[in-house]
Design an enzyme around this catalytic site. Structure first.
Site, PDB file in Angstrom:
ATOM      1  N   LYS A 233       0.055  -1.001   4.546  1.00 57.54           N
ATOM      2  CA  LYS A 233       0.180  -1.587   5.892  1.00 57.54           C
ATOM      3  C   LYS A 233       1.595  -1.992   6.270  1.00 57.54           C
ATOM      4  CE  LYS A 233      -4.132  -1.695   7.534  1.00 57.54           C
ATOM      5  NZ  LYS A 233      -4.528  -1.155   8.843  1.00 57.54           N
TER       6      LYS A 233
ATOM      7  N   SER B 153      -5.313   3.040  -1.215  1.00 53.45           N
ATOM      8  CA  SER B 153      -4.618   2.445  -0.071  1.00 53.45           C
ATOM      9  C   SER B 153      -4.322   0.956  -0.196  1.00 53.45           C
ATOM     10  CB  SER B 153      -5.414   2.697   1.211  1.00 53.45           C
ATOM     11  OG  SER B 153      -6.726   2.187   1.092  1.00 53.45           O
TER      12      SER B 153
END
Length: 400
Positions: free
Chosen positions: A53, A303
């Site tokens: 992110k 992720s």
């Protein structure tokens, strides 16, 4: 809608030099046999703030004008986007305000505050948190930083795709955990521009899969509910920008069950020595649940790795159960001294670990001279469970 270009992603990569890490690529030999060729794991769980992110958040906030940065930024997130925005804002000298759900995991809450954000807890559901953040921005002038639905965010996330092509030049399939679609849209934009033959596949949790119905309808569709341990990809509706990228560039979207999500987290921890949150392990869950469906060499993006330790303990137990590592059985044994010792000796010789024992001689189903023994055992897997059950039966104990 105009899609993010390769040039824009390459510019984002130049911008992120010295800010983000080029995360390592691990070769997962234990997954190779399921797909008949090399499987690699792109470890974005080892990125700064524990997830990809930061790439999109920094790119987006850097693109603001000086006046906009002076007004500050606001975001809504259950954790990973919150940390990315908090760190990016600190690095760029902007004040950040982050709204998080009331039950946000304490480690994610502490990390977000540690990166310098002013955190507000609001709402039981992320949609409520999101509305509160947007209202705050409208009231104060702070710029709302969307977690996935903005070209700058997608461009930043697309830098993962550029790294993959350099680290595994022969890659044929890339698996990407998918919630709102910013990561998979960015990766597909980068990869398809350079290697259109590479198959890009999004992975969603079965109980929070908004993309299959949305793609079927040709427009974003809102789910009535989402219920999954993979909170990082529990997005009820795709955004317009991210949906356009997924619809145009992503080859397929598959779903995975809660059982395989927990098994994937456990596999990463046991075999790879990597702490990965359920959303981050969704791609590994796809490899486990859909053997033989992905042409190798395969790259699966891990992720994120921000998981509450309490939840991690529950996931490990759930994963061990799903993988046949626990055996719970009831035995009928003679009610005489030494019977329980005999059962436990048999179990010990077979290499099973006793977690719990319950011994009872009071039951309407028991005949005189009988007792019940309930065992909870830790085993090496399904075959070991069968071996234990057969051995106890052969030893003369009745498996009820």
């Amino acid at each position: 809608m105009e899609l993010v270009t390769l040039e824009r992603i390459q510019a984002a990569r130049e911008l992120l030099k010295g800010v983000t890490r080029v995360t390592p690529m691990e070769h997962a030999r234990d997954l190779r046999r399921l797909h008949g060729g090399p499987v690699h794991l792109k470890c974005e769980n080892l990125q700064r703030t524990g997830s990809f992110k930061i790439r999109g958040a920094y790119t987006r906030i850097h693109g603001l004008t000086v006046a906009e940065r002076e007004r500050g930024v606001v975001a809504a997130s259950a954790g990973n986007h919150a940390q990315g925005v908090a760190l990016a804002s600190s690095l760029l000298g902007a004040k950040s305000t982050v709204f998080m759900p009331l039950r946000a995991p304490l480690p994610k809450l502490a990390a977000t505050r540690g990166y310098g954000a002013d955190v507000h807890l609001h709402g039981a559901l992320l949609e409520e948190t999101l509305r509160a953040a947007i209202e705050f921005g409208e009231r104060t002038g702070a710029v709302f930083i969307h977690p996935f639905d903005h070209p700058d965010v997608i461009a930043g996330q697309g830098t993962v795709g550029l790294e993959i092509l350099e680290q595994v030049p022969g890659v044929k399939t890339i698996l990407v955990a998918t919630g709102g679609g910013g990561l998979v849209g960015g990766v597909a934009s980068a990869v398809k521009a350079l290697r259109p033959d590479v198959r890009v596949v999004g992975v969603q949790a079965e109980e929070a899969a908004a993309y299959p119905p949305s793609l079927a309808a040709g427009a974003p569709v809102r789910l009535s509910t989402t219920s999954t341990m993979a909170d990082g990809i529990a997005v009820g509706e795709p955004g317009l920008v991210s949906f356009a990228h997924v619809e145009s560039l992503v080859d397929d979207v598959v779903t995975v069950s809660e059982q395989f999500l927990s098994r994937a987290v456990l596999l990463c921890l046991e075999r790879r020595k990597l702490v990965v949150e359920p959303a981050g392990a969704a791609t590994v869950a796809a490899l486990l649940q859909h053997p033989g469906e992905f042409e190798p060499p395969v790259v699966a993006i891990l992720s994120g790795g921000n998981v509450d330790p309490v939840l991690l303990l529950q996931i490990i137990q759930h994963g061990m159960t799903a993988g046949g590592r626990y055996l719970h059985l009831r035995l009928r044994v003679p009610d005489r001294p030494g019977s329980l010792v005999g059962v436990l000796s048999c179990v010990s010789e077979l290499g099973a670990n006793v977690l719990d024992v319950e011994h009872s001689r009071i039951s309407g189903s028991l005949d005189l001279g009988e007792a019940d023994v309930v065992l909870s055992l830790e085993t090496r897997g399904p075959e070991h469970c069968k071996e234990v059950e057969v051995a106890l039966t052969n030893a003369g104990y009745t498996v009820v």
